[in-house]
Design a protein around this motif. Structure first.
Motif, PDB file in Angstrom:
ATOM      1  N   ILE A 132       0.682  -1.347   0.066  1.00 43.89           N
ATOM      2  CA  ILE A 132       0.018  -0.029  -0.192  1.00 43.89           C
ATOM      3  C   ILE A 132       0.774   1.178  -0.002  1.00 43.89           C
ATOM      4  O   ILE A 132       0.568   2.406  -0.806  1.00 43.89           O
ATOM      5  CB  ILE A 132      -0.837  -0.196   1.296  1.00 43.89           C
ATOM      6  N   ARG A 133       1.901   1.109   0.768  1.00 45.76           N
ATOM      7  CA  ARG A 133       2.906   2.421   0.841  1.00 45.76           C
ATOM      8  C   ARG A 133       3.411   2.674  -0.399  1.00 45.76           C
ATOM      9  O   ARG A 133       3.336   3.917  -0.793  1.00 45.76           O
ATOM     10  CB  ARG A 133       3.948   2.255   1.795  1.00 45.76           C
ATOM     11  N   VAL A 134       3.802   1.604  -1.188  1.00 43.85           N
ATOM     12  CA  VAL A 134       4.458   2.094  -2.291  1.00 43.85           C
ATOM     13  C   VAL A 134       3.608   2.345  -3.614  1.00 43.85           C
ATOM     14  O   VAL A 134       3.699   3.206  -4.252  1.00 43.85           O
ATOM     15  CB  VAL A 134       5.337   0.643  -2.931  1.00 43.85           C
ATOM     16  N   LEU A 135       2.375   1.786  -3.460  1.00 45.04           N
ATOM     17  CA  LEU A 135       1.372   2.175  -4.536  1.00 45.04           C
ATOM     18  C   LEU A 135       1.085   3.697  -4.216  1.00 45.04           C
ATOM     19  O   LEU A 135       0.717   4.395  -5.315  1.00 45.04           O
ATOM     20  CB  LEU A 135       0.277   1.304  -4.525  1.00 45.04           C
ATOM     21  N   LYS A 136       0.879   3.854  -3.038  1.00 47.37           N
ATOM     22  CA  LYS A 136       0.370   5.354  -2.588  1.00 47.37           C
ATOM     23  C   LYS A 136       1.340   6.274  -3.278  1.00 47.37           C
ATOM     24  O   LYS A 136       0.958   7.463  -3.684  1.00 47.37           O
ATOM     25  CB  LYS A 136       0.356   5.545  -1.238  1.00 47.37           C
ATOM     26  N   LYS A 137       2.648   6.124  -3.107  1.00 45.69           N
ATOM     27  CA  LYS A 137       3.811   6.790  -3.553  1.00 45.69           C
ATOM     28  C   LYS A 137       3.638   7.248  -5.170  1.00 45.69           C
ATOM     29  O   LYS A 137       3.969   8.258  -5.437  1.00 45.69           O
ATOM     30  CB  LYS A 137       5.138   6.385  -3.288  1.00 45.69           C
ATOM     31  N   TYR A 138       3.074   6.389  -5.935  1.00 41.58           N
ATOM     32  CA  TYR A 138       2.856   6.459  -7.296  1.00 41.58           C
ATOM     33  C   TYR A 138       1.502   6.781  -7.561  1.00 41.58           C
ATOM     34  O   TYR A 138       1.166   6.665  -8.944  1.00 41.58           O
ATOM     35  CB  TYR A 138       3.381   5.146  -7.946  1.00 41.58           C
ATOM     36  N   SER A 139       0.677   7.204  -6.685  1.00 40.69           N
ATOM     37  CA  SER A 139      -0.539   7.879  -6.871  1.00 40.69           C
ATOM     38  C   SER A 139      -1.532   6.539  -7.803  1.00 40.69           C
ATOM     39  O   SER A 139      -2.290   7.066  -8.645  1.00 40.69           O
ATOM     40  CB  SER A 139      -0.572   9.194  -7.712  1.00 40.69           C
ATOM     41  N   ILE A 140      -1.243   5.370  -7.661  1.00 43.95           N
ATOM     42  CA  ILE A 140      -2.105   4.313  -8.031  1.00 43.95           C
ATOM     43  C   ILE A 140      -3.244   4.013  -6.852  1.00 43.95           C
ATOM     44  O   ILE A 140      -2.991   3.892  -5.724  1.00 43.95           O
ATOM     45  CB  ILE A 140      -1.235   3.110  -8.476  1.00 43.95           C
ATOM     46  N   ASN A 141      -4.483   4.207  -7.480  1.00 45.72           N
ATOM     47  CA  ASN A 141      -5.567   3.846  -6.543  1.00 45.72           C
ATOM     48  C   ASN A 141      -5.684   2.388  -6.098  1.00 45.72           C
ATOM     49  O   ASN A 141      -5.242   1.409  -6.834  1.00 45.72           O
ATOM     50  CB  ASN A 141      -7.003   4.264  -6.847  1.00 45.72           C
ATOM     51  N   ILE A 142      -6.149   2.032  -4.966  1.00 43.33           N
ATOM     52  CA  ILE A 142      -6.238   0.642  -4.404  1.00 43.33           C
ATOM     53  C   ILE A 142      -7.551   0.304  -4.205  1.00 43.33           C
ATOM     54  O   ILE A 142      -8.254   0.952  -3.207  1.00 43.33           O
ATOM     55  CB  ILE A 142      -5.185   0.351  -3.163  1.00 43.33           C
ATOM     56  N   HIS A 143      -8.024  -0.891  -4.548  1.00 41.20           N
ATOM     57  CA  HIS A 143      -9.323  -1.390  -4.068  1.00 41.20           C
ATOM     58  C   HIS A 143      -8.864  -2.593  -3.283  1.00 41.20           C
ATOM     59  O   HIS A 143      -8.409  -3.646  -4.064  1.00 41.20           O
ATOM     60  CB  HIS A 143     -10.120  -1.956  -5.635  1.00 41.20           C
ATOM     61  N   GLY A 144      -9.024  -2.457  -2.195  1.00 40.55           N
ATOM     62  CA  GLY A 144      -8.695  -3.556  -1.239  1.00 40.55           C
ATOM     63  C   GLY A 144      -9.904  -4.789  -1.122  1.00 40.55           C
ATOM     64  O   GLY A 144     -10.905  -4.083  -0.746  1.00 40.55           O
ATOM     65  N   MET A 145      -9.513  -6.073  -1.188  1.00 39.70           N
ATOM     66  CA  MET A 145     -10.647  -6.966  -1.002  1.00 39.70           C
ATOM     67  C   MET A 145     -10.197  -7.740   0.359  1.00 39.70           C
ATOM     68  O   MET A 145      -8.869  -8.285   0.298  1.00 39.70           O
ATOM     69  CB  MET A 145     -10.731  -7.857  -2.102  1.00 39.70           C
TER      70      MET A 145
END
Length: 342
Positions: A268-281
């Protein structure tokens, strides 16, 4: 001439369907009762019915109560052979992957091998879909998944070995997409299972100047490859769908998920850094979960600031190890498929 109807997109043209030579209905467990309903509707008109999809693949006898033919597993080659044999009056018992009725008896032919070369299938023609709205366009680049999560039926349906289309072919499909503004959902079960290949594809998109907004399903392990995530962001990745499944380490072990809490946090930390949205299941309801697990997950998830989140109930879908286990243990309360909606 073929037509495709998707009830989620638009009400079918029932009049035109009554004219069909054959009606083919695809299903998954949560939609199978609707599939049976449709089959009954057209059967009374004397139209032959073929059914396929995961649910019919794993429980073909049940579907044969409603359909004349069941196409098990990957259906591309089976459906073509079935139509050719019916047209030419040839016997059906040579068609691999087919179940059918002979007199009153169900006949299950041998399984069909998985499609070897995914490039063999034609590029999908979305104009065949009645009232196609083009807002979200599906794109497949691979099939199969090397992982074996216990509640998942992908391996039984598409195999454990990862098969993919060639990069050139995928670029060709991307170029063939309708020119309107739309979102492309890459429907692979695990888009980055082979990271080297995924990076090749993303570099090819940049080289071919393909600009599109896209999303895909991935696992937490993508976070270990920042080059991959950089390329995803650069090519227009809007969001990723990730099965975190559980924050209970015992549950993750039980599901055979092959990841831990540290992997989830890091991802989550890494994806946020690159502004990619996350849909968590997340999936609730393993034998080692309790009410506290649900409360803890809620706290954990709101702290993570995910863009969107999905909580599901562990559902023993036919074809999954969980289904077989619970059945053997006598723990399945019922098979009323309308309740199997996760």
């Amino acid at each position: 001439n073929s037509k495709v109807y998707i009830e989620d997109i638009s009400v079918p043209d029932w009049k035109q369907l009554e004219d069909a030579d054959m009606i083919c209905i695809s299903n998954i467990t949560p939609t199978v009762l609707r599939a049976f309903q449709l089959a009954e509707k057209f059967k009374t008109l004397g139209i032959p019915i073929a059914m396929g999809g995961p649910h019919s693949t794993f429980l073909p006898d049940e579907s044969l109560a409603y359909a004349d033919y069941v196409i098990r597993g990957e259906g591309e080659e089976t459906i073509v052979e079935l139509l050719e044999n019916l047209e030419n009056g040839r016997p059906l018992n040579t068609i691999k992957g087919l179940s059918f009725k002979d007199g009153g008896n169900a006949v299950h032919n041998a399984d069909r091998e998985l499609v070897k070369n995914l490039n063999d299938a034609p590029i999908p023609d979305f104009d065949l879909v009645y009232n196609w709205n083009k807002r979200v366009v599906p794109l497949a680049t691979s099939r199969g998944c090397p992982f074996a999560c216990r509640f998942c039926s992908v391996i039984q349906m598409f195999g454990r070995k990862y098969r993919h289309k060639t990069i050139d072919r995928i670029i060709e499909e991307m170029k063939a997409l309708p020119p309107q503004k739309h979102h492309v959902f890459i429907i692979d079960d695990n888009f980055a299972a082979n990271k080297k290949r995924t990076k090749e594809l993303l570099r090819a998109m940049i080289a071919n100047n393909i600009k599109m907004q896209w999303s895909a399903q991935v696992r937490t392990d993508i976070a270990r490859d920042t080059e991959l995530i950089e390329l995803m962001a650069k090519t227009g990745c809007f969001a990723v769908y990730i099965g975190f499944e559980s924050i209970n380490p015992k549950t993750l072990e039980l599901y055979n998920k092959g990841q831990g809490l540290a992997d989830i946090d890091n991802c989550i930390r890494v994806l946020k850094k690159y502004s990619i949205n996350i849909h968590g299941m997340f999936v609730f309801g393993s034998d080692v979960d309790d009410i506290q697990t649900i409360r803890n997950t809620q706290k954990y998830a709101s702290k993570l600031e995910l863009e969107s989140i999905q909580f599901m109930v562990l559902t023993p879908l036919p074809g999954t190890p969980v289904f077989n286990e619970l059945k053997e243990q006598g723990r399945l309360l019922h098979t009323d498929w309308s309740k199997y909606d996760a």
